[in-house]
Write a protein that holds these residues in place. Structure first.
Motif, PDB file in Angstrom:
ATOM      1  N   THR A 282       0.757  -1.056  -0.007  1.00  0.00           N
ATOM      2  CA  THR A 282       0.165   0.002  -0.018  1.00  0.00           C
ATOM      3  C   THR A 282       1.076   1.265   0.006  1.00  0.00           C
ATOM      4  N   PRO A 283       0.497   2.328  -0.241  1.00  0.00           N
ATOM      5  CA  PRO A 283       1.111   3.568  -0.129  1.00  0.00           C
ATOM      6  C   PRO A 283       2.122   3.778   1.154  1.00  0.00           C
ATOM      7  N   LEU A 284       1.353   3.257   2.292  1.00  0.00           N
ATOM      8  CA  LEU A 284       1.998   3.621   3.711  1.00  0.00           C
ATOM      9  C   LEU A 284       3.142   2.581   3.668  1.00  0.00           C
ATOM     10  N   THR A 285       2.911   1.115   3.308  1.00  0.00           N
ATOM     11  CA  THR A 285       4.037   0.405   3.637  1.00  0.00           C
ATOM     12  C   THR A 285       5.059   0.451   2.562  1.00  0.00           C
TER      13      THR A 285
ATOM     14  N   LEU B 102       8.511   8.571  -6.236  1.00  0.00           N
ATOM     15  CA  LEU B 102       8.192   7.742  -7.104  1.00  0.00           C
ATOM     16  C   LEU B 102       8.538   6.259  -6.712  1.00  0.00           C
ATOM     17  N   SER B 103       9.230   5.997  -5.420  1.00  0.00           N
ATOM     18  CA  SER B 103       9.446   4.882  -4.867  1.00  0.00           C
ATOM     19  C   SER B 103       8.388   4.482  -4.059  1.00  0.00           C
ATOM     20  N   THR B 104       7.238   4.968  -4.124  1.00  0.00           N
ATOM     21  CA  THR B 104       5.863   4.590  -3.361  1.00  0.00           C
ATOM     22  C   THR B 104       4.846   4.459  -4.406  1.00  0.00           C
ATOM     23  N   ILE B 105       4.781   4.783  -5.593  1.00  0.00           N
ATOM     24  CA  ILE B 105       3.628   4.623  -6.461  1.00  0.00           C
ATOM     25  C   ILE B 105       3.402   3.323  -6.932  1.00  0.00           C
ATOM     26  N   GLY B 106       4.377   2.267  -6.725  1.00  0.00           N
ATOM     27  CA  GLY B 106       4.182   0.989  -7.152  1.00  0.00           C
ATOM     28  C   GLY B 106       5.113   0.586  -8.479  1.00  0.00           C
ATOM     29  N   LEU B 107       5.567  -0.733  -8.432  1.00  0.00           N
ATOM     30  CA  LEU B 107       6.309  -1.074  -9.437  1.00  0.00           C
ATOM     31  C   LEU B 107       5.725  -1.025 -11.068  1.00  0.00           C
TER      32      LEU B 107
END
Length: 393
Positions: free
Chosen positions: A121-124, A333-338
């Motif tokens: 998720t965005p938090l994790t 950008l490291s939190t938006i998902g692969l």
């Protein structure tokens, strides 16, 4: 001045391998095998041309420029050269490569993390990014130790993990994945896929680090020719290892990719590894992924931090503070998902930008070796051809 020993060359070669072998280098060769099936040899050949040969050429170019990437880029003229240099640093740093490494690490090792970090998720993702980039900072802030960390510790662990997975995969291989594509389609697709590793850019900027650290490792007093020779020998070791791993990973994809053609790219290595090693391979999988991703993250962060320190801030801040700025800039950008990050990789940033860098690299080699002075026109033509190919094909 110290005597140059074989261990200096091998350690630097291992460091180059681990610098280059990051997130994309895990997933793309597997995709080569999964999509190529019984024609994997054609896919591997196309992939190796752009994912292995181009980095060697980039390394040679930068050795000829004594690791001075500003002179390398500014042959296009100051305005265009500075813009292209800045764009290249952003691609290998905060807007593509480092976020891709971070998000892939999270995706692939999520099942082995504490429960609160398993659900993406965005938090994790934010928590994982802080942990991963924080580890990168701790391993990178002492710039003169980078080759030692990569060559002596991370690279051997990475190679051992990959060898175990590849060898185990060969012993458990059964039927090869079928394909309906032609040999030419497979060759062409995977030659272009090699762009997505970004290893030509990596080689260009890592050469500067390698030369700088070689001077610190073997001492001053060696001629430029000696440094170039040692750097090239180390580079050949590094990219040869890269090529061997690519071949092995592609064959894993070809024999163990049944039913995985449309799987998320970030989960491909994880699923194939589980199929080969079972649940007991969890620690091995985690080691391989983290070592590959962390090693490249360290090298890319060092390059971007050095550029930020010297070029953007004109030495008005120190290297450590520049490193902190770079890593903080990687967080969004490291939190938006692969999936979202991979869309950037497969977009115009790479498919239009990469041919420009290829043309510049060949022109600069020709300039140093044969005094070929033309550079702006060939690079412009490469841009036009790449643009037309991307839009129409």
């Amino acid at each position: 001045m110290k005597t140059i020993r074989i261990e200096h060359i091998v350690a630097t070669g291992l460091a180059i391998f681990s610098m280059l072998f990051g997130a994309g280098n895990l997933i793309y060769p597997l995709q080569v095998g999964v999509e190529s099936g019984n024609l994997t040899a054609f896919g591997i050949f196309g992939f190796l041309i752009t994912a292995v040969c181009l980095p060697v050429i980039g390394l040679i170019a930068m050795l000829l420029f004594d690791g001075d990437y500003q002179s390398f880029y500014l042959r296009l003229g100051k305005p265009i050269g500075h813009v292209l240099l800045f764009a290249s640093i952003m691609i290998i740093g905060p807007i593509l490569a480092i976020p891709r490494i971070t998000t892939l690490s999270h995706t692939m090792i999520a099942p082995f993390l504490p429960t609160f970090l398993q659900t993406i998720t965005p938090l994790t993702s934010f928590i994982f990014a802080l942990l991963f980039l924080g580890t990168t900072f701790l391993a990178t802030y002492r710039e003169n130790q980078i080759v030692n960390i990569l060559g002596k510790y991370i690279s051997p662990l990475l190679l051992l993990s990959l060898i175990i997975i590849i060898v185990s995969g060969f012993f458990t291989a059964e039927n090869i994945v079928p394909t309906t594509n032609t040999a030419w389609q497979i060759f062409k697709t995977n030659a272009v896929r090699g762009y997505e590793t970004l290893d030509l850019l990596g080689a260009i900027f890592f050469a500067a680090i390698v030369l700088t650290i070689l001077k610190q490792t073997i001492g001053t007093g060696h001629s430029v020719g000696t440094l170039v020779r040692v750097g090239l020998q180390s580079g050949i070791i590094g990219v040869s290892l890269l090529g061997l791993v690519y071949i092995g990973m592609s064959m894993l994809g070809a024999y163990h990719g049944h039913g995985l053609l449309h799987i998320n790219a970030g989960e491909l290595f994880r699923e194939i590894s589980f199929g080969i090693l079972g649940n007991y391979g969890a620690l091995l999988i985690g080691t391989a992924v983290l070592m590959a991703c962390l090693s490249t993250s360290i090298a890319l962060s060092a390059v971007a931090a050095e550029y930020t320190h010297q070029v953007i801030f004109k030495n008005s801040i120190d290297y450590v503070h520049a490193l902190m700025i770079v890593l903080l800039a990687c967080i969004p950008l490291s939190t938006i998902g692969l999936g979202q990050v991979l869309k950037l990789t497969a977009g115009p940033i790479v498919y239009i930008g990469y041919p420009i860098i290829i043309a510049l690299t060949f022109c600069n080699i020709a300039y140093k070796m044969w005094n070929f002075k033309s550079v702006k026109l060939p690079v412009f033509l490469a841009f036009i051809v790449a643009l037309i190919s991307y839009v129409w094909f």
